[in-house]
Design an enzyme around this catalytic site. Structure first.
Site, mmCIF file in Angstrom:
data_model
loop_
_atom_site.group_PDB
_atom_site.id
_atom_site.type_symbol
_atom_site.label_atom_id
_atom_site.label_comp_id
_atom_site.label_asym_id
_atom_site.label_seq_id
_atom_site.Cartn_x
_atom_site.Cartn_y
_atom_site.Cartn_z
ATOM 1 N N TYR A 198 1.168 -0.973 0.062
ATOM 2 C CA TYR A 198 0.158 -0.131 0.453
ATOM 3 C C TYR A 198 0.712 1.225 -0.306
ATOM 4 C CZ TYR A 198 -3.418 2.993 1.349
ATOM 5 O OH TYR A 198 -4.663 4.088 1.602
ATOM 6 N N LYS A 245 1.580 4.555 -2.780
ATOM 7 C CA LYS A 245 0.988 5.277 -2.681
ATOM 8 C C LYS A 245 1.868 6.462 -3.235
ATOM 9 C CE LYS A 245 -3.023 5.188 -1.030
ATOM 10 N NZ LYS A 245 -4.051 6.351 -2.185
HETATM 11 C C1 AKB Z 1 -5.069 2.326 6.680
HETATM 12 O O1 AKB Z 1 -4.819 2.118 7.615
HETATM 13 O O2 AKB Z 1 -4.511 1.590 5.734
HETATM 14 C C2 AKB Z 1 -6.027 4.103 5.964
HETATM 15 C C3 AKB Z 1 -4.786 4.647 5.587
HETATM 16 C C4 AKB Z 1 -3.980 5.615 6.837
HETATM 17 O O3 AKB Z 1 -4.291 5.202 4.750
HETATM 18 N N1 AKB Z 1 -6.895 3.968 7.066
#
Ligand code: AKB
Length: 302
Positions: free
Chosen positions: A125, A129
């Site tokens: 993730y 990002k």
């Molecule tokens: C997550 O916990 O993955 C999201 C974020 C902080 O981007 N809430």
């Protein structure tokens, strides 16, 4: 007239952003399209069909779910963002894309994390990002696409539940406090993360998209925060309203490792200086409002 496409419209932020944006435009309803952001031709078709001039691109797989299926997260987060930016370039559309505190990693300064600093995330993730932040900068500099974005912390709300994030505990705890008067946290005591109430998250999207572009030194990936707390601090605040509330722990090693790699607290002074960011809710006012709204939603007398 603004014609806004919101991807991820059925998610935690999307569901509330739609109402917020329609209130702003005095609209009661608007069109809905089934759209897979991985299908670039379809993104282009939907934008053309509706004469879209702004995309708020929320569709993404969040941190914990991304670790369960990194390949899917790469596909949706990377290709989705790429497709949105390409369509924006071709059709002259402005784009808001949220990054996240996940764009930081263990080598980032953890306290008062600066706007511009080391970004070496260890999650899929986070990788998507950071790449999204860079792509948005690239499309602005190379093609003049009006890209803007913030790094969201955990978002707390009483509407649609968050799905598959690491910060989700800070939403679930309120539901369980009202329903069971106890909660078992998968994030350990002493783990501080930035958080924000939904009201302020929606305000940040609106205010940044309305900001004077001449004042924006950064355009994408503004640090924004409203508070930082650990589960103990949150429980203490809930106990001011529900004194019997009990917090226990059953730490999930995957989500705990993700949380450990994220900042404890962000420095959001660039957002404050460049477009007047200033959250309305702190931990105390958010907790009061959350418990009041959720008690009505769940039909529970506190
Ligand atoms: C997550 O916990 O993955 C999201 C974020 C902080 O981007 N809430």
């Amino acid at each position: 007239m603004k014609k806004i496409l919101i991807t991820g419209a059925l998610g935690q932020i999307g569901t509330e952003l739609i109402t917020y944006m329609r209130d702003e435009s005095l609209l009661e309803a608007g069109p809905f399209e089934l759209l897979d952001v991985v299908d670039g031709a379809r993104v282009a078709e939907v934008c053309k069909k509706h004469g879209i001039n702004q995309i708020i691109h929320l569709a993404a797989i969040l941190s914990a779910n991304a670790e369960k299926n990194p390949q899917l997260a790469y596909d949706i987060n990377m290709n989705g963002t790429y497709n949105v930016l390409e369509v924006a370039r071709e059709q002259g559309i402005a784009v808001f894309t949220p990054s996240s505190i996940a764009a930081f990693g263990a080598s980032t300064p953890a306290d008062n994390t600066p706007q511009d600093t080391i970004q070496r995330p260890s999650t899929m993730y986070g990788v998507t990002k950071v790449a999204g932040e860079l792509l948005c900068d690239y499309y602005y500099k190379r093609y003049g696409v009006d890209t803007r974005g913030v790094r969201f912390p955990g978002i707390i709300s009483h509407g649609a539940l968050p799905g598959g994030g690491t910060t989700d505990y800070a939403v679930h705890i309120y539901y369980e406090a009202l329903k069971q008067k106890k909660y078992e946290s998968y994030i350990g005591a002493g783990t501080y993360m930035d958080m924000m109430y939904m009201h302020d998250a929606l305000k940040s999207i609106h205010d940044l998209m309305e900001a004077n572009p001449d004042k924006l030194v950064h355009r994408n990936a503004f640090n924004v925060t409203a508070m930082s707390f650990d589960p103990e601090m949150l429980a203490a605040e809930i106990r001011k309203h529900i004194p019997e509330f009990q917090l226990t722990y059953n730490v999930d090693p995957v989500r705990q490792a993700i949380a450990n790699s994220w900042p404890n607290s962000l420095d959001d002074s660039a957002a404050r200086e460049e477009w007047g960011w200033n959250p309305d809710y702190d931990l105390s006012s958010m907790t009061k409002d959350m418990l009041e709204k959720l008690a009505v939603k769940l039909n529970i007398n506190k």
